[in-house]
Design a protein around this motif. Structure first.
Motif, PDB file in Angstrom:
ATOM      1  N   LEU A 171      26.077  11.525   1.128  1.00  0.00           N
ATOM      2  CA  LEU A 171      25.437  12.847   1.213  1.00  0.00           C
ATOM      3  C   LEU A 171      26.478  13.953   1.363  1.00  0.00           C
ATOM      4  O   LEU A 171      26.335  15.031   0.774  1.00  0.00           O
ATOM      5  CB  LEU A 171      24.437  12.895   2.365  1.00  0.00           C
ATOM      6  N   LEU A 172      27.515  13.696   2.139  1.00  0.00           N
ATOM      7  CA  LEU A 172      28.600  14.666   2.285  1.00  0.00           C
ATOM      8  C   LEU A 172      29.282  14.908   0.942  1.00  0.00           C
ATOM      9  O   LEU A 172      29.523  16.058   0.559  1.00  0.00           O
ATOM     10  CB  LEU A 172      29.605  14.165   3.321  1.00  0.00           C
ATOM     11  N   ALA A 173      29.564  13.839   0.210  1.00  0.00           N
ATOM     12  CA  ALA A 173      30.208  13.982  -1.099  1.00  0.00           C
ATOM     13  C   ALA A 173      29.315  14.758  -2.066  1.00  0.00           C
ATOM     14  O   ALA A 173      29.795  15.637  -2.801  1.00  0.00           O
ATOM     15  CB  ALA A 173      30.540  12.604  -1.674  1.00  0.00           C
ATOM     16  N   LEU A 174      28.022  14.476  -2.065  1.00  0.00           N
ATOM     17  CA  LEU A 174      27.102  15.195  -2.950  1.00  0.00           C
ATOM     18  C   LEU A 174      26.991  16.667  -2.557  1.00  0.00           C
ATOM     19  O   LEU A 174      27.009  17.552  -3.420  1.00  0.00           O
ATOM     20  CB  LEU A 174      25.726  14.526  -2.949  1.00  0.00           C
ATOM     21  N   GLY A 175      26.878  16.932  -1.260  1.00  0.00           N
ATOM     22  CA  GLY A 175      26.801  18.324  -0.806  1.00  0.00           C
ATOM     23  C   GLY A 175      28.057  19.099  -1.142  1.00  0.00           C
ATOM     24  O   GLY A 175      27.997  20.250  -1.587  1.00  0.00           O
ATOM     25  N   ALA A 176      29.212  18.473  -0.949  1.00  0.00           N
ATOM     26  CA  ALA A 176      30.482  19.121  -1.284  1.00  0.00           C
ATOM     27  C   ALA A 176      30.597  19.338  -2.787  1.00  0.00           C
ATOM     28  O   ALA A 176      31.102  20.378  -3.235  1.00  0.00           O
ATOM     29  CB  ALA A 176      31.647  18.277  -0.767  1.00  0.00           C
ATOM     30  N   ALA A 177      30.117  18.392  -3.579  1.00  0.00           N
ATOM     31  CA  ALA A 177      30.152  18.537  -5.035  1.00  0.00           C
ATOM     32  C   ALA A 177      29.328  19.736  -5.481  1.00  0.00           C
ATOM     33  O   ALA A 177      29.746  20.504  -6.355  1.00  0.00           O
ATOM     34  CB  ALA A 177      29.648  17.257  -5.708  1.00  0.00           C
ATOM     35  N   ALA A 178      28.155  19.905  -4.870  1.00  0.00           N
ATOM     36  CA  ALA A 178      27.312  21.058  -5.221  1.00  0.00           C
ATOM     37  C   ALA A 178      27.993  22.361  -4.833  1.00  0.00           C
ATOM     38  O   ALA A 178      27.973  23.333  -5.598  1.00  0.00           O
ATOM     39  CB  ALA A 178      25.948  20.939  -4.546  1.00  0.00           C
ATOM     40  N   LEU A 179      28.614  22.387  -3.659  1.00  0.00           N
ATOM     41  CA  LEU A 179      29.332  23.600  -3.241  1.00  0.00           C
ATOM     42  C   LEU A 179      30.509  23.896  -4.164  1.00  0.00           C
ATOM     43  O   LEU A 179      30.864  25.052  -4.363  1.00  0.00           O
ATOM     44  CB  LEU A 179      29.841  23.454  -1.806  1.00  0.00           C
ATOM     45  N   ALA A 180      31.110  22.848  -4.713  1.00  0.00           N
ATOM     46  CA  ALA A 180      32.271  23.011  -5.583  1.00  0.00           C
ATOM     47  C   ALA A 180      31.891  23.358  -7.019  1.00  0.00           C
ATOM     48  O   ALA A 180      32.771  23.521  -7.863  1.00  0.00           O
ATOM     49  CB  ALA A 180      33.118  21.745  -5.561  1.00  0.00           C
ATOM     50  N   GLY A 181      30.593  23.449  -7.291  1.00  0.00           N
ATOM     51  CA  GLY A 181      30.181  23.893  -8.616  1.00  0.00           C
ATOM     52  C   GLY A 181      29.518  22.856  -9.496  1.00  0.00           C
ATOM     53  O   GLY A 181      29.164  23.157 -10.635  1.00  0.00           O
ATOM     54  N   ARG A 182      29.348  21.635  -9.002  1.00  0.00           N
ATOM     55  CA  ARG A 182      28.621  20.642  -9.799  1.00  0.00           C
ATOM     56  C   ARG A 182      27.175  21.076  -9.961  1.00  0.00           C
ATOM     57  O   ARG A 182      26.639  21.822  -9.140  1.00  0.00           O
ATOM     58  CB  ARG A 182      28.672  19.258  -9.141  1.00  0.00           C
ATOM     59  N   ASP A 183      26.514  20.585 -10.976  1.00  0.00           N
ATOM     60  CA  ASP A 183      25.147  20.969 -11.308  1.00  0.00           C
ATOM     61  C   ASP A 183      24.186  20.599 -10.175  1.00  0.00           C
ATOM     62  O   ASP A 183      23.925  19.412  -9.944  1.00  0.00           O
ATOM     63  CB  ASP A 183      24.715  20.283 -12.605  1.00  0.00           C
ATOM     64  N   PRO A 184      23.644  21.600  -9.452  1.00  0.00           N
ATOM     65  CA  PRO A 184      22.710  21.318  -8.361  1.00  0.00           C
ATOM     66  C   PRO A 184      21.449  20.596  -8.834  1.00  0.00           C
ATOM     67  O   PRO A 184      20.823  19.872  -8.069  1.00  0.00           O
ATOM     68  CB  PRO A 184      22.357  22.699  -7.802  1.00  0.00           C
ATOM     69  N   GLY A 185      21.099  20.770 -10.109  1.00  0.00           N
ATOM     70  CA  GLY A 185      19.939  20.087 -10.661  1.00  0.00           C
ATOM     71  C   GLY A 185      20.138  18.585 -10.766  1.00  0.00           C
ATOM     72  O   GLY A 185      19.166  17.833 -10.873  1.00  0.00           O
ATOM     73  N   GLU A 186      21.379  18.145 -10.740  1.00  0.00           N
ATOM     74  CA  GLU A 186      21.683  16.714 -10.729  1.00  0.00           C
ATOM     75  C   GLU A 186      22.028  16.228  -9.325  1.00  0.00           C
ATOM     76  O   GLU A 186      21.624  15.139  -8.923  1.00  0.00           O
ATOM     77  CB  GLU A 186      22.854  16.417 -11.657  1.00  0.00           C
ATOM     78  N   VAL A 187      22.799  17.039  -8.588  1.00  0.00           N
ATOM     79  CA  VAL A 187      23.315  16.620  -7.289  1.00  0.00           C
ATOM     80  C   VAL A 187      22.201  16.527  -6.249  1.00  0.00           C
ATOM     81  O   VAL A 187      22.082  15.509  -5.547  1.00  0.00           O
ATOM     82  CB  VAL A 187      24.424  17.585  -6.813  1.00  0.00           C
ATOM     83  N   TYR A 188      21.382  17.558  -6.117  1.00  0.00           N
ATOM     84  CA  TYR A 188      20.396  17.572  -5.043  1.00  0.00           C
ATOM     85  C   TYR A 188      19.278  16.546  -5.214  1.00  0.00           C
ATOM     86  O   TYR A 188      18.847  15.941  -4.215  1.00  0.00           O
ATOM     87  CB  TYR A 188      19.860  18.980  -4.827  1.00  0.00           C
ATOM     88  N   PRO A 189      18.790  16.275  -6.430  1.00  0.00           N
ATOM     89  CA  PRO A 189      17.823  15.166  -6.550  1.00  0.00           C
ATOM     90  C   PRO A 189      18.431  13.812  -6.152  1.00  0.00           C
ATOM     91  O   PRO A 189      17.749  12.984  -5.539  1.00  0.00           O
ATOM     92  CB  PRO A 189      17.431  15.197  -8.025  1.00  0.00           C
ATOM     93  N   ALA A 190      19.700  13.609  -6.482  1.00  0.00           N
ATOM     94  CA  ALA A 190      20.367  12.367  -6.070  1.00  0.00           C
ATOM     95  C   ALA A 190      20.458  12.302  -4.542  1.00  0.00           C
ATOM     96  O   ALA A 190      20.211  11.246  -3.934  1.00  0.00           O
ATOM     97  CB  ALA A 190      21.757  12.273  -6.693  1.00  0.00           C
ATOM     98  N   ALA A 191      20.786  13.413  -3.915  1.00  0.00           N
ATOM     99  CA  ALA A 191      20.874  13.461  -2.454  1.00  0.00           C
ATOM    100  C   ALA A 191      19.500  13.206  -1.825  1.00  0.00           C
ATOM    101  O   ALA A 191      19.395  12.481  -0.827  1.00  0.00           O
ATOM    102  CB  ALA A 191      21.432  14.809  -2.001  1.00  0.00           C
ATOM    103  N   ALA A 192      18.455  13.778  -2.407  1.00  0.00           N
ATOM    104  CA  ALA A 192      17.106  13.560  -1.882  1.00  0.00           C
ATOM    105  C   ALA A 192      16.716  12.087  -1.997  1.00  0.00           C
ATOM    106  O   ALA A 192      16.093  11.524  -1.087  1.00  0.00           O
ATOM    107  CB  ALA A 192      16.095  14.442  -2.618  1.00  0.00           C
ATOM    108  N   LEU A 193      17.109  11.450  -3.088  1.00  0.00           N
ATOM    109  CA  LEU A 193      16.829  10.027  -3.273  1.00  0.00           C
ATOM    110  C   LEU A 193      17.551   9.197  -2.216  1.00  0.00           C
ATOM    111  O   LEU A 193      16.964   8.286  -1.615  1.00  0.00           O
ATOM    112  CB  LEU A 193      17.251   9.588  -4.681  1.00  0.00           C
ATOM    113  N   ILE A 194      18.815   9.507  -1.961  1.00  0.00           N
ATOM    114  CA  ILE A 194      19.585   8.808  -0.911  1.00  0.00           C
ATOM    115  C   ILE A 194      18.889   8.992   0.438  1.00  0.00           C
ATOM    116  O   ILE A 194      18.754   8.050   1.216  1.00  0.00           O
ATOM    117  CB  ILE A 194      21.034   9.353  -0.830  1.00  0.00           C
ATOM    118  N   GLY A 195      18.434  10.214   0.717  1.00  0.00           N
ATOM    119  CA  GLY A 195      17.752  10.474   1.977  1.00  0.00           C
ATOM    120  C   GLY A 195      16.479   9.660   2.133  1.00  0.00           C
ATOM    121  O   GLY A 195      16.244   9.042   3.178  1.00  0.00           O
TER     122      GLY A 195
END
Length: 155
Positions: free
Chosen positions: A27-51
């Motif tokens: 989750l930390l890696a995904l959150g940091a990736a989104a902050l660094a400019g990765r596509d939130p439309g891909e990152v946040y659904p993956a994070a929600a699935l992990i949660g």
């Protein structure tokens, strides 16, 4: 309790705890990736699935296994300060995962790029704090500080 049962319970407790720490790191890696400019439309659904799929069940399992481990061994649930502190931290984290983190991850998955910057930062801070507390609990398990409750300084 028979040694084999006690050891199986302990292995299960350690394995689920390490898995929780791993889920926090993902989750930390995904959150940091989104902050660094990765596509939130891909990152946040993956994070929600992990949660939903990992973190929620692991948090419940760790709490239940930890309580069982404490009750079924000489350590007890409230006999030693380190066990009681671990129980308190785990209980607080359980509530935070259920009522704040996973709903926040689901909200982020729906909001995508529209997620407020403060919420994006929270999705990095939350697993960082959780991971740090899990490492603290590992240290408590290894060092077993503070002695027994109700007895000054004795172990």
């Amino acid at each position: 309790m028979k040694p084999r049962v006690r050891k199986t319970l302990l292995v299960t407790h350690v394995a689920t705890s390490v898995s929780w720490l791993g889920a926090d790191l993902v989750l930390l890696a995904l959150g940091a990736a989104a902050l660094a400019g990765r596509d939130p439309g891909e990152v946040y659904p993956a994070a929600a699935l992990i949660g939903d799929v990992l973190l929620l069940p692991l948090t419940v399992a760790i709490w239940v296994i930890g309580v069982a481990n404490a009750l079924l061994t000489p350590w007890g649930l409230v006999r030693h300060w380190w066990v009681t502190v671990k129980l308190a931290i785990t209980t607080v984290l359980l509530g935070l995962v259920f009522f704040l983190l996973t709903p926040g991850l689901r909200e982020a998955a729906g909001a995508g790029a529209e997620l407020a910057r403060s919420d994006q930062i929270n999705l990095v801070v939350a697993p960082s704090v959780s991971g740090a507390l899990l490492i603290l609990m590992i240290a408590l398990s290894v060092f077993k500080p503070w002695g027994r409750i109700g007895r000054s300084g004795s172990r």
